[in-house]
Design an enzyme around this catalytic site. Structure first.
Site, PDB file in Angstrom:
ATOM      1  N   HIS A 138       0.870  -1.181   0.000  1.00 57.30           N
ATOM      2  CA  HIS A 138       0.000   0.000   0.000  1.00 57.30           C
ATOM      3  C   HIS A 138       0.904   1.227   0.000  1.00 57.30           C
ATOM      4  CE1 HIS A 138      -3.396   2.534   0.748  1.00 57.30           C
ATOM      5  NE2 HIS A 138      -2.871   3.003   1.866  1.00 57.30           N
ATOM      6  N   GLY A 158      -2.009  11.701   3.337  1.00 53.44           N
ATOM      7  CA  GLY A 158      -1.703  12.666   2.273  1.00 53.44           C
ATOM      8  C   GLY A 158      -0.730  12.163   1.211  1.00 53.44           C
ATOM      9  N   LYS A 159      -0.658  10.839   1.042  1.00 49.62           N
ATOM     10  CA  LYS A 159       0.279  10.257   0.059  1.00 49.62           C
ATOM     11  C   LYS A 159      -0.083  10.669  -1.371  1.00 49.62           C
ATOM     12  CE  LYS A 159      -0.537   5.968   1.333  1.00 49.62           C
ATOM     13  NZ  LYS A 159      -1.462   6.173   2.467  1.00 49.62           N
ATOM     14  N   ASP A 177      -1.854   4.023  -4.565  1.00 47.56           N
ATOM     15  CA  ASP A 177      -2.647   3.162  -3.689  1.00 47.56           C
ATOM     16  C   ASP A 177      -2.080   1.752  -3.554  1.00 47.56           C
ATOM     17  OD1 ASP A 177      -4.805   2.887  -1.899  1.00 47.56           O
ATOM     18  OD2 ASP A 177      -5.783   1.592  -3.352  1.00 47.56           O
ATOM     19  N   ARG A 243      17.304  14.563  13.237  1.00 49.04           N
ATOM     20  CA  ARG A 243      17.536  15.937  12.785  1.00 49.04           C
ATOM     21  C   ARG A 243      18.875  16.086  12.061  1.00 49.04           C
ATOM     22  NH1 ARG A 243      15.728  20.051  17.450  1.00 49.04           N
ATOM     23  NH2 ARG A 243      16.438  21.491  15.825  1.00 49.04           N
TER      24      ARG A 243
END
Length: 312
Positions: A138, A158-159, A177, A243
């Site tokens: 997926h 939000g892919k 998808d 980071r």
């Protein structure tokens, strides 16, 4: 269900069916090709009967020197109930003993105009691609600056919207998808879209859009090697995010380790730009330029200089 049958290679390589038509639905289970020279010489102890058998000039020239009884026996042993096909290269004549044995055992005998070595290499490449281990994931697969980026994350993160923004910025959509992935080599993963949803993106609120119709043929690709996985997750204030970028996380897909980055999602973050930069940075790392390592080394040098100064 067999993924490749003898009839598939007949169509793919435009082979002539000489005899044994009843067997064209036989499954091909391995990409290995056999050139049964030693078998034609009479040694069948290790005969790999389940492979495609390829007869070239060498094998057939030797075969012609045998007496008629030996010819008959060798061809009968060559044609087994699991042999997917026997292919004669260079459009050479097919021995009558082979035609007779193949009809009896329903082993297709095929003929090609190609030279033996070239045919062997084409067959191997085709079969390795078709018989490669596969899985489905997926996510969304996009080609960003030549890097195949698989965007993963929970539903609704939000892919697809990020993929749409990337396509608008000139990158290419491979699959939305559901991504079908096959391992073509020891460390090569290739992803493509299932036929039903090829070129389509599903955007909540808009529905299904056809990327090729909207943005043109340059906005899509049929398949792409997967080099980088970017996992989108909703920002968790209690979680420590990398980071510096010194740690390289890996994810195993089939048998291949792929670099994975986790990118937190929150309003105001331009994910498309982040993915573009991640792709460029990944390319730089492959070229041997690692910004995080360079920074770390410089920091170490500064600390050592300070320590040295304090000692003085």
């Amino acid at each position: 269900m067999a993924r490749v049958r003898t009839k598939d290679i007949i169509e793919k390589f435009n082979l002539e069916l000489v005899s044994g038509e009843e067997g064209i639905n036989r499954p091909i289970t391995t990409s290995d090709i056999s050139r049964p020279g030693i078998e034609i010489a009479g040694f069948f102890t290790y005969y790999p009967a389940e492979r495609l058998q390829l007869l070239g000039k060498t094998e057939l020239s030797f075969f012609q020197q045998l007496d008629s009884e030996e010819k008959k026996i060798r061809m009968e042993k060559l044609c087994t109930d699991i042999t997917p096909a026997i292919i004669v290269s260079r459009e050479m004549g097919v021995p009558p003993e082979l035609i007779e044995a193949s009809e009896r055992e329903s082993v297709p005998v095929l003929r090609s105009h190609m030279k033996t070595t070239r045919l062997s290499s084409h067959l191997t490449n085709f079969l390795e691609s078709k018989l490669a281990p596969t899985t489905a994931m997926h996510g969304v697969l996009v080609d960003v600056y030549g890097i195949g980026v698989l965007i993963t994350g929970k539903s609704g993160v939000g892919k697809s919207e990020t993929a749409l923004e990337l396509v608008k910025r000139g990158h290419r959509l491979v699959a939305d998808d559901c991504v079908e992935i096959r391992q073509e080599d020891q460390d090569t993963l290739v992803g493509n879209a299932p036929g039903l949803i090829e070129h389509l993106l599903e955007i909540r609120g808009l529905g299904i859009i056809n990327v090729m119709t909207l943005f043109g043929a340059g906005a899509v690709r049929s398949y792409k090697r997967i080099s980088l996985v970017i996992n989108l997750e909703l920002w968790d204030q209690n979680k420590q995010y990398d980071r510096l970028g010194l740690e390289e996380e890996k994810i195993k897909i089939i048998d291949t380790d792929v670099t994975r980055l986790t990118v937190p999602v929150r309003p105001g973050r331009n994910l498309a730009v982040i993915i573009e930069v991640a792709s460029m940075n990944f390319r730089l790392k492959r070229m041997g330029i690692n910004a995080a390592e360079q920074f770390s080394n410089r920091l170490t040098d500064v600390i050592e200089d300070v320590d040295h100064h304090d000692e003085l």
